[in-house]
Design a protein around this motif. Structure first.
Motif, PDB file in Angstrom:
ATOM      1  N   SER A 185      -5.503  17.464  -0.707  1.00  0.00           N
ATOM      2  CA  SER A 185      -5.879  18.735  -0.204  1.00  0.00           C
ATOM      3  C   SER A 185      -4.750  19.086   0.820  1.00  0.00           C
ATOM      4  N   ALA A 186      -4.518  18.140   1.622  1.00  0.00           N
ATOM      5  CA  ALA A 186      -3.484  18.754   2.998  1.00  0.00           C
ATOM      6  C   ALA A 186      -2.016  18.941   2.527  1.00  0.00           C
ATOM      7  N   TYR A 187      -1.737  18.523   1.190  1.00  0.00           N
ATOM      8  CA  TYR A 187      -0.488  19.188   0.797  1.00  0.00           C
ATOM      9  C   TYR A 187      -0.537  20.690   0.571  1.00  0.00           C
ATOM     10  N   ASN A 188      -1.736  21.085   0.280  1.00  0.00           N
ATOM     11  CA  ASN A 188      -1.830  22.388   0.189  1.00  0.00           C
ATOM     12  C   ASN A 188      -0.840  23.326   0.915  1.00  0.00           C
ATOM     13  N   TYR A 189      -0.769  22.833   2.365  1.00  0.00           N
ATOM     14  CA  TYR A 189      -0.202  23.330   3.574  1.00  0.00           C
ATOM     15  C   TYR A 189       1.367  23.754   3.014  1.00  0.00           C
ATOM     16  N   VAL A 190       1.825  22.921   1.963  1.00  0.00           N
ATOM     17  CA  VAL A 190       2.909  23.081   1.708  1.00  0.00           C
ATOM     18  C   VAL A 190       3.351  24.617   0.922  1.00  0.00           C
ATOM     19  N   GLN A 191       2.506  25.219   0.508  1.00  0.00           N
ATOM     20  CA  GLN A 191       2.535  26.319  -0.428  1.00  0.00           C
ATOM     21  C   GLN A 191       3.308  27.389   0.222  1.00  0.00           C
ATOM     22  N   ASN A 216       0.731  -1.357  -0.028  1.00  0.00           N
ATOM     23  CA  ASN A 216       0.072  -0.067  -0.013  1.00  0.00           C
ATOM     24  C   ASN A 216       0.968   1.284  -0.029  1.00  0.00           C
ATOM     25  N   ILE A 217       2.076   1.189   0.903  1.00  0.00           N
ATOM     26  CA  ILE A 217       2.827   2.429   0.781  1.00  0.00           C
ATOM     27  C   ILE A 217       3.623   2.605  -0.473  1.00  0.00           C
ATOM     28  N   LYS A 218       3.962   1.350  -1.111  1.00  0.00           N
ATOM     29  CA  LYS A 218       4.574   1.585  -2.343  1.00  0.00           C
ATOM     30  C   LYS A 218       3.594   2.384  -3.428  1.00  0.00           C
ATOM     31  N   GLN A 219       2.533   1.921  -3.292  1.00  0.00           N
ATOM     32  CA  GLN A 219       1.530   2.120  -4.374  1.00  0.00           C
ATOM     33  C   GLN A 219       1.207   3.718  -4.101  1.00  0.00           C
ATOM     34  N   SER A 220       1.133   4.247  -2.973  1.00  0.00           N
ATOM     35  CA  SER A 220       0.873   5.629  -2.628  1.00  0.00           C
ATOM     36  C   SER A 220       1.899   6.440  -2.704  1.00  0.00           C
ATOM     37  N   LEU A 221       3.352   6.113  -2.670  1.00  0.00           N
ATOM     38  CA  LEU A 221       4.469   7.058  -2.971  1.00  0.00           C
ATOM     39  C   LEU A 221       4.228   7.878  -4.172  1.00  0.00           C
ATOM     40  N   PRO A 222       4.158   7.406  -5.356  1.00  0.00           N
ATOM     41  CA  PRO A 222       3.870   8.199  -6.500  1.00  0.00           C
ATOM     42  C   PRO A 222       3.068   9.445  -6.482  1.00  0.00           C
ATOM     43  N   GLY A 223       1.993   9.040  -5.555  1.00  0.00           N
ATOM     44  CA  GLY A 223       0.881  10.014  -5.217  1.00  0.00           C
ATOM     45  C   GLY A 223       1.222  11.079  -4.353  1.00  0.00           C
ATOM     46  N   HIS A 224       2.017  10.816  -3.389  1.00  0.00           N
ATOM     47  CA  HIS A 224       2.675  11.688  -2.361  1.00  0.00           C
ATOM     48  C   HIS A 224       3.693  12.582  -3.202  1.00  0.00           C
ATOM     49  N   ALA A 225       4.549  12.147  -4.041  1.00  0.00           N
ATOM     50  CA  ALA A 225       5.451  12.717  -4.662  1.00  0.00           C
ATOM     51  C   ALA A 225       4.877  13.854  -5.642  1.00  0.00           C
ATOM     52  N   ALA A 226       3.951  13.252  -6.162  1.00  0.00           N
ATOM     53  CA  ALA A 226       3.082  14.186  -7.478  1.00  0.00           C
ATOM     54  C   ALA A 226       2.481  15.350  -6.526  1.00  0.00           C
ATOM     55  N   MET A 227       1.727  15.121  -5.654  1.00  0.00           N
ATOM     56  CA  MET A 227       1.115  16.240  -4.646  1.00  0.00           C
ATOM     57  C   MET A 227       2.192  17.258  -3.941  1.00  0.00           C
ATOM     58  N   PHE A 228       3.364  16.628  -3.547  1.00  0.00           N
ATOM     59  CA  PHE A 228       4.093  17.541  -2.906  1.00  0.00           C
ATOM     60  C   PHE A 228       4.850  18.441  -4.100  1.00  0.00           C
ATOM     61  N   LEU A 229       5.014  17.807  -5.261  1.00  0.00           N
ATOM     62  CA  LEU A 229       5.951  18.687  -6.369  1.00  0.00           C
ATOM     63  C   LEU A 229       4.730  19.618  -6.794  1.00  0.00           C
ATOM     64  N   CYS A 230       3.426  19.302  -7.277  1.00  0.00           N
ATOM     65  CA  CYS A 230       2.236  19.940  -7.500  1.00  0.00           C
ATOM     66  C   CYS A 230       2.652  21.340  -6.505  1.00  0.00           C
ATOM     67  N   ASN A 231       2.600  21.314  -5.201  1.00  0.00           N
ATOM     68  CA  ASN A 231       2.160  22.461  -4.242  1.00  0.00           C
ATOM     69  C   ASN A 231       3.438  23.248  -4.136  1.00  0.00           C
ATOM     70  N   VAL A 232       4.717  22.414  -4.348  1.00  0.00           N
ATOM     71  CA  VAL A 232       5.852  23.471  -4.596  1.00  0.00           C
ATOM     72  C   VAL A 232       5.786  24.538  -5.585  1.00  0.00           C
ATOM     73  N   LEU A 233       5.285  23.929  -6.818  1.00  0.00           N
ATOM     74  CA  LEU A 233       5.188  24.651  -8.141  1.00  0.00           C
ATOM     75  C   LEU A 233       4.142  25.799  -7.960  1.00  0.00           C
ATOM     76  N   TRP A 234       3.174  25.477  -7.340  1.00  0.00           N
ATOM     77  CA  TRP A 234       1.994  26.270  -6.934  1.00  0.00           C
ATOM     78  C   TRP A 234       2.534  27.470  -5.999  1.00  0.00           C
ATOM     79  N   GLY A 235       3.111  27.224  -5.031  1.00  0.00           N
ATOM     80  CA  GLY A 235       3.792  27.866  -3.927  1.00  0.00           C
ATOM     81  C   GLY A 235       4.591  28.967  -4.341  1.00  0.00           C
TER      82      GLY A 235
END
Length: 306
Positions: free
Chosen positions: A257-263, A4-23
């Motif tokens: 949506s919680a990754y929004n706090y990275v911005q 489960n963790i391995k499958q979710s890692l791409p999702g976490h990486a994608a949302m982290f990068l998205c919010n860095v770029l949006w920030g």
């Protein structure tokens, strides 16, 4: 590492990068909007260029990816998804930033995880556990503390209030997109999804803003402003919206949506790099709260294992 963790890692990486770029987009778009304001150019130009430019990129990219048949019913759903996530979200937020301050807009973006959590509880029956609710509140506290640590308070005049309402509506619109269209995000590849979503948004918005875009003399714009626009269109829109479906497919809406706090953290780091801010214990505490909140939401139970 379990499956489960391995499958979710791409999702976490994608949302982290998205919010860095949006920030990074917030201060960049504010520079372009300031230029528009001083040259009598409507602020709706920027979100319209986002839709048109990114939409063209998605359709060009689709020529080099496997063709996927999309039934009419799914096209209608993608049409609605495009209205919420692209047309309403982008236009309202950018226009809101033009009326309000970056501080107000940044604080209001912290409402996205709360709105998403409540919608997911009602629509998807996702439980609001103590860990999830606590994580959302801890992350929001850190984000607001980080934003306000710059010493600038929220604005209260009527013009700023209108901008604040626009930014708030944009967050609710995106929360609806994350919750109501999570299932369809897993059916097609990101390019197929986004080419139809951006097409629908463009069809709705460009008839109203197209004549305004046509009258703008882009050749007269300074190179830095053109680079700002290019970043907003190609990096903060085209690249990020390729990544968002990856996160939606693998993560629950509240986690996305919680990754929004990275911005605001990204905005603070950029300020430190260019030397316009200092890093004290308040900012350190705020950053710690942000990432603690994200971790808490990530580790909260989903419906299937609650």
């Amino acid at each position: 590492m379990n499956n489960n963790i391995k499958q979710s890692l791409p999702g976490h990486a994608a949302m982290f990068l998205c919010n860095v770029l949006w920030g990074m987009m917030s201060p960049i778009s504010k520079d372009a909007l300031n230029y528009f304001a001083t040259h009598d150019i409507s602020p709706v130009i920027l979100p319209s260029l986002r839709m048109l430019g990114a939409g063209v990129c998605f359709w060009i990219l689709s020529l080099f990816t496997p063709h996927e048949h999309v039934p009419r019913a799914d096209k209608m759903r993608l049409f609605l998804a495009g209205l919420l996530s692209v047309a309403l979200n982008q236009n309202l937020f950018v226009c809101g930033v033009a009326f309000t301050s970056p501080i107000d807009a940044s604080v209001i973006t912290t409402l996205l995880p709360i709105a998403t959590m409540l919608l997911a509880a009602v629509v998807l029956r996702e439980p609001i556990s103590h860990l999830k609710a606590g994580g959302v509140l801890v992350g929001m506290t850190g984000a607001v503390l980080l934003i306000l640590s710059g010493g600038v308070g929220l604005s209260l005049d009527h013009q700023h209030a209108l901008g604040d309402i626009m930014c708030m509506t944009a967050q609710v619109s995106f929360a609806c997109y994350l919750v109501f269209f999570r299932d369809i995000m897993g059916r097609y590849n990101p390019v197929t999804l986004m080419k139809w979503m951006f097409l629908s948004a463009s069809i709705v918005v460009l008839p109203f803003t197209g004549p305004t875009i046509y009258r703008v003399d882009f050749a007269a714009m300074p190179t830095p402003i053109l680079l700002d626009i290019a970043y907003v269109v190609f990096v903060a829109t085209f690249v990020t919206f390729l990544l968002v479906p990856i996160g939606q497919k693998r993560l629950r809406p509240t986690v996305v949506s919680a990754y929004n706090y990275v911005q605001p953290v990204v905005a603070t780091v950029l300020s430190l790099i260019i030397g316009v801010a200092t890093f004290g214990w308040v900012k350190a505490l705020a950053v710690a709260l942000v990432f603690t909140g994200v971790i808490m939401v990530t580790r909260s139970k989903a419906r299937q294992n609650s």
